[in-house]
Scaffold this active site. Structure first.
Site, PDB file in Angstrom:
ATOM      1  N   ASP A  39       0.829  -1.205   0.000  1.00 34.01           N
ATOM      2  CA  ASP A  39       0.000   0.000   0.000  1.00 34.01           C
ATOM      3  C   ASP A  39       0.868   1.261   0.000  1.00 34.01           C
ATOM      4  OD1 ASP A  39      -2.094  -1.725  -0.052  1.00 34.01           O
ATOM      5  OD2 ASP A  39      -2.891  -1.193   1.907  1.00 34.01           O
ATOM      6  N   ASN A  88      -2.608  -4.564  -1.614  1.00 31.99           N
ATOM      7  CA  ASN A  88      -3.716  -4.571  -2.566  1.00 31.99           C
ATOM      8  C   ASN A  88      -3.730  -3.331  -3.455  1.00 31.99           C
ATOM      9  OD1 ASN A  88      -4.579  -3.108  -0.179  1.00 31.99           O
ATOM     10  ND2 ASN A  88      -6.619  -3.080  -1.066  1.00 31.99           N
ATOM     11  N   HIS A  89      -3.101  -2.242  -3.047  1.00 32.53           N
ATOM     12  CA  HIS A  89      -3.056  -1.043  -3.885  1.00 32.53           C
ATOM     13  C   HIS A  89      -1.965  -1.124  -4.950  1.00 32.53           C
ATOM     14  CE1 HIS A  89      -6.065   1.668  -2.068  1.00 32.53           C
ATOM     15  NE2 HIS A  89      -5.923   0.798  -1.076  1.00 32.53           N
TER      16      HIS A  89
END
Length: 83
Positions: free
Chosen positions: A10, A42-43
């Site tokens: 992230d 997840n980013h």
């Protein structure tokens, strides 16, 4: 004694300077490959980046080709670290 640094993803979509944050982390990894470790969050996914503004930041500053290159970096990042 050598210190180890693990960054747990992230890195982007956290403000106006995501490209600069990512650039610094990647530079640290190049300079200190045995000490700096970058896990993918997840980013660090192109579709999530489009939804949360990273795509807009990168294309505004550098163009869509750079976004594609960053995507190739993201898919090579590990998802976890095992001691």
């Amino acid at each position: 004694h050598e210190h180890k640094f693990l960054f747990n993803g992230d890195f982007v979509d956290r403000g106006q300077h995501s490209v600069e944050v990512l650039s610094i982390l990647l530079a640290l990894k190049v300079v200190y490959p045995q000490s700096v470790f970058l896990n993918r969050g997840n980013h660090e996914d192109l579709s999530v980046g489009r939804a949360y503004g990273f795509f807009d930041e990168v294309t505004r500053k550098y163009g869509p080709e750079v976004y594609a290159h960053i995507g190739r970096v993201f898919v090579r990042m590990p998802l976890c670290a095992v001691p």
